[in-house]
Structures are given as structure tokens and as C-alpha cells.
Design an enzyme around this catalytic site. Structure first.
Site, short mmCIF file in Angstrom:
data_model
loop_
_atom_site.label_atom_id
_atom_site.label_comp_id
_atom_site.label_asym_id
_atom_site.label_seq_id
_atom_site.Cartn_x
_atom_site.Cartn_y
_atom_site.Cartn_z
N HIS A 133 -10.59 27.52 -6.21
CA HIS A 133 -10.16 28.24 -5.01
C HIS A 133 -10.22 29.75 -5.24
CE1 HIS A 133 -9.17 24.56 -3.16
NE2 HIS A 133 -8.24 25.02 -2.33
N HIS B 13 -2.20 26.14 -9.60
CA HIS B 13 -2.81 26.55 -10.87
C HIS B 13 -1.88 27.41 -11.72
CE1 HIS B 13 -6.83 24.90 -10.29
NE2 HIS B 13 -6.74 25.28 -9.03
#
Length: 363
Positions: A216, A325
Site C-alpha cells: 500500500h 504494517h
């Protein structure tokens, strides 16, 4: 649009020009300000996740180190912490499609790409072999190629999947099956040995154990930089050629990029642009190359659309920084994106042979 006299858009002196120019090996000061947005957003998101009671107290769906929150609406700390939020599903998951549509709309409608001199190949030794539009499309192809290699395919699994496996990760649910096959002296299934993140999830496994470069972050940073380069330098060039600029205003919007020429000298991007020749050409053909009202309206719509897409990219980058993340996974996603940016947009400035093929945005 009437053209500006050459004297109003050229730097006032060689010394002032050299003081504004940056190194051809590094981004300009304006580009550095843009690039600084990304680590600032990632740092802010990481600190917010650590300090916010909602994120610190939220239930993590898998291993805590992944920072992927439970997708149950009642347990997620925010709507944007859920992978099924509308922007993630319809925008980020199809991110390069939106980036490509935005780029195509801009290149297809902006007057910078529609004049005869813009579409014809260059003949000067230092200039690009292609016209402006063709060079821009080539750069899109290079950036798209980097996106494909990192996230989709790299002679098999993509670079993110290869990195994950090289750092000790794999498909945990399938790993047990591999061990059973080895213990039974059977040949493991090729799917089990070459599983990617996508294949692992489709087979019901869990992709764990390695370093997961944030796809992303990579996509959102690369897409934003790509649009900023291709659109920003064109708008900057048009501003430098504005009909009502004073000499001081023209100096403020002068192109600060430096280029290494074929003879090894370092000169301003204004030199390669052939600003004086371009101005006379525009002045001579201003009547014939004037844009129609519909084309001007289409160009303005394309620019507004680009602003929305880039704004959504930055917003979703912030949401990724907060809810998904680890900090190191986000950092590596940023670094991989910047590698593509440097290769396509900075490297040609100091390698004339590369610049002659791919060109430079705005010139």
C-alpha cells in the site's frame, strides 16, 4: 495565450541562475519538499498508533507485529482500520488503474501536449528523441513496469513475495503439508513450494514469518510522485511562460533542475528546453495553436480529477501508516517507491543517453 518576451522569463543573471539550480544527482528543493510529505505522514501515523488509546487497545487480527486489526466492525478502532472500507476496496486495491486514468486524462487534454512542436520528435542532440506526449507515455510505461515487478510479477512471484520468502516467511498452513509430504517421502506440490501471498490466501493459508514490504505504501507513494512529476512540471513550465509575469516573478518560477549535457557540462533545464526558441515558436503560432473552449474545460476537469486522486492517495497513505504494517515495513515500502522515482526522474538528468530516450517532464 500570448507569449511572454524572452527577457521576462529568462534569469536576470548567470549568477542568480546558478544559485537557484540544484545538483543534477539530487531532487530540487521543491521536489524535496514534496518527498518530505511521505515520511512525515508515515511518522505521524506510527506515533498516532502508539499514542492513541483506541489503536493501542484494539484487537489485532493476526500476529501483533503485522498491525492488521480485526475486521469485525465492532472491534476495529476506526472504519479505515477495516480492509473492507470503501476507499481500500475501490480505490487502493485498484490504485494503478486510477493513477493511469488520471495520467491519460491530463496528457490527453492539456495544451502542453497538443502543439505541433510538442508532438514531433526532437532534432537537437541534447533533446529527447520523442515528442512530449510520447515521452510521457514512455515514462508511464517505465513506472508501471516497476509497479508490476514489485507487486505483480518478477519472472514468477513479485519482488514483495520473493523478499518475504527470503526473509524466512511462507504460507504457514501449507508448510505443515509440505513437511508431511517430505516425511512420507512424497514430492511436494509445486503450489506449496512456490506459493505467493495471493496463492496462500486462496488456498486457506496464512502468509507469515517474513518481512512484508508494504504494498500500500509503495503504490500510494509511487502513484503520487508519478502524477506530481508529470503534472507539476508541466504546470510550472506554463507558469514560467505566463504572459503577465514580471522579471522577479519569472525568476521565482524558473526551472531549478540541472542537467548534465553530452559534453559533461552542467546546465539549467532551461537550456535544454530551448526557451528562447520555444517562445518564438509559440509567439508565431499562437493564433493557430490556441485551445478551444471545450478543450480548456476538459483540461481543467482533468486537473481537478488529478487533485482528488492525489488527495485520496495521501489520505489512504496516512490511514495505512496508522492502522497497517510495522514501521519497518512501511519504511521499506517508501524506499522501494523512491527507487523507482529516482530511476525514472532523477537518473536521466545526469545520464544524457537515458534522457534522450525517456525525456524530462515539462520540457
Amino acid at each position: 495565450m500570448a507569449a511572454t518576451p524572452v527577457s521576462s522569463s529568462a534569469p536576470t543573471s548567470p549568477s542568480s541562475s546558478s544559485s537557484r539550480r540544484s545538483s543534477p544527482y539530487l531532487p530540487t528543493s521543491r521536489e524535496t519538499l514534496l518527498l518530505a510529505i511521505f515520511p512525515v505522514l508515515l511518522l505521524f501515523g506510527t506515533l498516532f498508533r502508539l499514542l492513541s488509546p483506541q489503536t493501542r487497545g484494539a484487537v489485532v487480527a493476526a500476529a501483533p507485529s503485522t498491525a492488521h486489526y480485526d475486521q469485525a466492525p465492532g472491534l476495529a478502532p476506526s472504519y479505515f482500520a477495516r480492509k473492507d472500507n470503501v476507499l481500500n476496496v475501490f480505490f487502493v486495491k485498484r490504485g494503478w488503474f486510477w493513477i493511469t486514468v488520471t495520467f491519460a486524462a491530463f496528457v490527453g487534454t492539456h495544451p502542453f501536449f497538443s502543439t505541433a512542436t510538442a508532438t514531433a520528435p526532437r532534432t537537437a542532440k541534447s533533446a529527447s528523441l520523442l515528442g512530449r506526449r510520447d515521452s510521457a507515455i514512455l515514462r508511464w510505461g517505465l513506472v508501471t513496469g516497476w509497479w508490476i515487478l514489485v507487486t505483480q510479477w518478477f519472472f514468477g512471484p513479485a519482488l514483495v513475495d520473493r523478499n518475504f520468502r527470503l526473509t524466512g516467511g511462507g504460507c504457514q498452513a501449507l508448510q505443515a503439508a509440505v513437511e508431511d509430504d517430505v516425511a512420507a517421502d512424497k514430492q511436494p506440490s509445486p503450489l506449496l513450494l512456490a506459493a505467493t501471498a495471493s496463492a496462500c490466501k486462496h488456498a486457506g493459508g496464512q502468509w507469515r514469518g517474513g518481512h512484508d514490504i508494504s504494498g500500500h505504501v509503495f503504490l500510494l507513494v509511487l502513484g503520487t510522485i508519478f502524477l506530481a512529476q508529470e503534472i507539476g512540471w508541466v504546470l510550472w513550465r506554463r507558469a514560467a511562460l505566463g504572459p503577465s509575469l514580471s522579471s522577479s516573478a519569472a525568476a521565482r518560477v524558473a526551472d531549478a533542475r540541472s542537467l548534465v549535457m553530452h559534453d559533461g557540462t552542467v546546465k539549467s533545464a532551461e537550456v535544454e528546453a530551448g526557451l528562447a526558441a520555444a517562445l518564438s515558436s509559440l509567439s508565431a503560432s499562437s493564433a493557430s495553436s490556441a485551445s478551444s473552449e471545450p478543450s480548456i474545460a476538459a483540461s481543467r476537469i482533468a486537473l481537478r480529477f488529478a487533485a482528488v486522486v492525489m488527495g485520496l492517495c495521501l489520505w489512504m497513505l496516512l490511514m495505512t501508516a496508522i492502522y497497517f504494517h510495522t514501521w519497518f515495513e512501511k519504511l521499506t515500502g517508501l524506499m522501494v517507491a523512491l527507487t523507482g522515482f529516482y530511476s525514472v526522474y532523477i537518473l536521466p538528468r545526469w545520464v544524457p543517453e537515458v534522457r534522450r530516450v525517456v525525456g524530462v517532464p515539462g520540457l
